[in-house]
Design a protein around this motif. Structure first.
Motif, PDB file in Angstrom:
ATOM      1  N   SER A 196    -134.081 -19.423 -35.049  1.00  0.00           N
ATOM      2  CA  SER A 196    -134.035 -20.378 -33.829  1.00  0.00           C
ATOM      3  C   SER A 196    -132.625 -20.557 -33.425  1.00  0.00           C
ATOM      4  O   SER A 196    -132.543 -21.081 -32.207  1.00  0.00           O
ATOM      5  CB  SER A 196    -134.426 -21.672 -34.534  1.00  0.00           C
ATOM      6  N   LEU A 197    -131.507 -20.231 -34.007  1.00  0.00           N
ATOM      7  CA  LEU A 197    -130.035 -20.314 -33.679  1.00  0.00           C
ATOM      8  C   LEU A 197    -129.660 -18.967 -32.960  1.00  0.00           C
ATOM      9  O   LEU A 197    -128.483 -18.889 -32.459  1.00  0.00           O
ATOM     10  CB  LEU A 197    -129.380 -20.535 -34.836  1.00  0.00           C
ATOM     11  N   PHE A 245    -133.839 -23.777 -24.965  1.00  0.00           N
ATOM     12  CA  PHE A 245    -133.980 -23.189 -26.166  1.00  0.00           C
ATOM     13  C   PHE A 245    -134.002 -24.228 -27.480  1.00  0.00           C
ATOM     14  O   PHE A 245    -134.655 -23.795 -28.518  1.00  0.00           O
ATOM     15  CB  PHE A 245    -132.619 -22.273 -26.559  1.00  0.00           C
ATOM     16  N   PRO A 246    -133.884 -25.381 -27.172  1.00  0.00           N
ATOM     17  CA  PRO A 246    -133.884 -26.425 -28.627  1.00  0.00           C
ATOM     18  C   PRO A 246    -135.176 -26.765 -28.428  1.00  0.00           C
ATOM     19  O   PRO A 246    -135.431 -27.587 -29.560  1.00  0.00           O
ATOM     20  CB  PRO A 246    -132.727 -27.256 -28.612  1.00  0.00           C
ATOM     21  N   LEU A 250    -137.815 -28.002 -34.004  1.00  0.00           N
ATOM     22  CA  LEU A 250    -138.413 -28.886 -35.124  1.00  0.00           C
ATOM     23  C   LEU A 250    -139.827 -28.344 -35.391  1.00  0.00           C
ATOM     24  O   LEU A 250    -140.578 -29.008 -36.174  1.00  0.00           O
ATOM     25  CB  LEU A 250    -138.305 -30.548 -34.881  1.00  0.00           C
ATOM     26  N   SER A 251    -140.239 -27.390 -34.692  1.00  0.00           N
ATOM     27  CA  SER A 251    -141.602 -26.838 -35.093  1.00  0.00           C
ATOM     28  C   SER A 251    -141.578 -26.069 -36.504  1.00  0.00           C
ATOM     29  O   SER A 251    -142.965 -26.111 -37.100  1.00  0.00           O
ATOM     30  CB  SER A 251    -141.840 -25.901 -33.968  1.00  0.00           C
ATOM     31  N   LEU A 265    -144.628 -22.653 -33.525  1.00  0.00           N
ATOM     32  CA  LEU A 265    -143.619 -21.369 -34.298  1.00  0.00           C
ATOM     33  C   LEU A 265    -143.504 -20.298 -33.463  1.00  0.00           C
ATOM     34  O   LEU A 265    -142.180 -19.901 -33.040  1.00  0.00           O
ATOM     35  CB  LEU A 265    -144.003 -21.436 -35.727  1.00  0.00           C
ATOM     36  N   LEU A 266    -144.597 -19.884 -32.650  1.00  0.00           N
ATOM     37  CA  LEU A 266    -144.643 -18.314 -32.399  1.00  0.00           C
ATOM     38  C   LEU A 266    -143.932 -18.635 -30.762  1.00  0.00           C
ATOM     39  O   LEU A 266    -143.076 -17.793 -30.368  1.00  0.00           O
ATOM     40  CB  LEU A 266    -145.735 -17.918 -32.021  1.00  0.00           C
ATOM     41  N   ARG A 267    -144.110 -19.935 -30.173  1.00  0.00           N
ATOM     42  CA  ARG A 267    -143.443 -20.166 -28.997  1.00  0.00           C
ATOM     43  C   ARG A 267    -141.857 -20.182 -29.073  1.00  0.00           C
ATOM     44  O   ARG A 267    -140.919 -19.576 -28.175  1.00  0.00           O
ATOM     45  CB  ARG A 267    -143.910 -21.389 -28.398  1.00  0.00           C
ATOM     46  N   ASN A 268    -141.437 -20.910 -30.304  1.00  0.00           N
ATOM     47  CA  ASN A 268    -140.178 -20.957 -30.468  1.00  0.00           C
ATOM     48  C   ASN A 268    -139.303 -19.560 -30.771  1.00  0.00           C
ATOM     49  O   ASN A 268    -138.324 -19.320 -30.105  1.00  0.00           O
ATOM     50  CB  ASN A 268    -139.750 -21.833 -31.800  1.00  0.00           C
ATOM     51  N   LEU A 269    -140.056 -18.786 -31.552  1.00  0.00           N
ATOM     52  CA  LEU A 269    -139.376 -17.497 -31.776  1.00  0.00           C
ATOM     53  C   LEU A 269    -139.458 -16.479 -30.614  1.00  0.00           C
ATOM     54  O   LEU A 269    -138.429 -15.869 -30.355  1.00  0.00           O
ATOM     55  CB  LEU A 269    -140.283 -16.643 -33.109  1.00  0.00           C
TER      56      LEU A 269
END
Length: 294
Positions: A196-197, A245-246, A250-251, A265-269
């Protein structure tokens, strides 16, 4: 041996692949030898200690957190029942600011710091080339992302084991799994947080190519981080928030459900991969065309 010549490689006679590996090792070594890096990792290691002590101090006579108001991620209230949840709590506490700030400092200084100190010119004399140098700097920043996340995870796991009981893990969906399963989910969560970072790392790298001042690049990256975090809090800006991006950071809490909710989770990645592609390409276009005179 000069900073421009990675260990084990002299005179440019090594093959390109060996040069790339040596350059990568040199960049990683340079990042982790700096006192600033060690100080950042030290601060990150202290945060779980403070969180653990605070939760322990607020523990009521019934074993639960005294005066817990129900705020924050759903797993915070379970820290007193299982020390493993201190890892998730600490990651949730450091992810909005401390972790990305540390990444922003390292990424922002990666190119601009070299330019400001006058060593970038000598690095570019090496046969590795600008593209490989930029890739090595980004990769070393990603290694720091993993190291920073690991420091928080190990510190929280150690403090959690000392202050609270360990055992079977009751997920936030109500399902109970074995401690081994919970530990595996912990490692997966740490990997997701590190990934995520990477968007911040790419953004910081791009900013670093725009200036010859490491301090200016670090301040700009951290300033952008704070600005985006603020924007992400206003309901009136909900249309743009899914592209920040943030927004899905927290997902990782969805990995503590059974079954796991993969959507956010997949949206975040995917969003982090998009930021890496966009700002990584922008950094490459800027750096390869940049006139290095320092």
């Amino acid at each position: 041996m000069s900073r421009a010549e990675p260990a084990g490689v002299r005179g440019g006679r090594a093959p390109g692949r060996l040069w790339t590996l040596s350059l990568f090792r040199s960049e990683v070594s340079t990042v982790f030898r700096r006192w600033r890096t060690l100080a950042l990792l030290g601060v990150l290691a202290v945060v779980p200690v403070l969180v653990g002590i605070a939760v322990k101090a607020q523990t009521g006579d019934d074993g639960g957190p005294a005066g817990h108001g129900g705020g924050g991620p759903a797993f915070i209230s379970q820290v007193t029942n299982n020390g493993l949840f201190l890892v998730f709590t600490s990651l949730a506490a450091t992810l909005p600011f401390f972790l990305p700030m540390a990444i922003g400092v390292i990424a922002g200084d990666s190119v601009a710091g070299e330019a400001g100190s006058g060593t970038l010119r000598y690095l570019l004399v090496a046969p590795a080339g600008r593209t490989r140098l930029l890739l090595a700097k980004f990769t070393s920043t990603v290694v720091f992302c993993c190291a920073a996340t690991l420091v928080v995870t190990v510190s929280a796991l150690t403090v959690g084991a000392l202050l609270f009981p360990l055992g079977e893990v009751t997920l936030i969906s109500g399902t109970t799994v074995s401690f081994t399963d919970g530990l595996l989910r912990t490692l997966l969560i740490a990997a997701v947080v590190a990934a995520s970072l990477t968007g911040v790392a790419a953004l910081g790298l791009f900013v670093s190519t725009l200036t010859g001042s490491g301090i200016a690049a670090m301040a700009t990256t951290v300033g952008l981080l704070i600005t985006v975090q603020i924007i992400d809090q206003f309901p009136q800006l909900s249309a743009v928030q899914p592209y920040l991006f943030p927004h899905y950071w927290l997902s990782f809490a969805d990995l503590l459900r059974d079954p796991v909710y993969w959507d956010q989770l997949l949206r975040n990645l995917g969003l982090q991969a998009l930021y890496v592609a966009v700002f990584g390409s922008a950094a490459w276009a800027r750096f390869t065309a940049k006139d290095i005179t320092a």
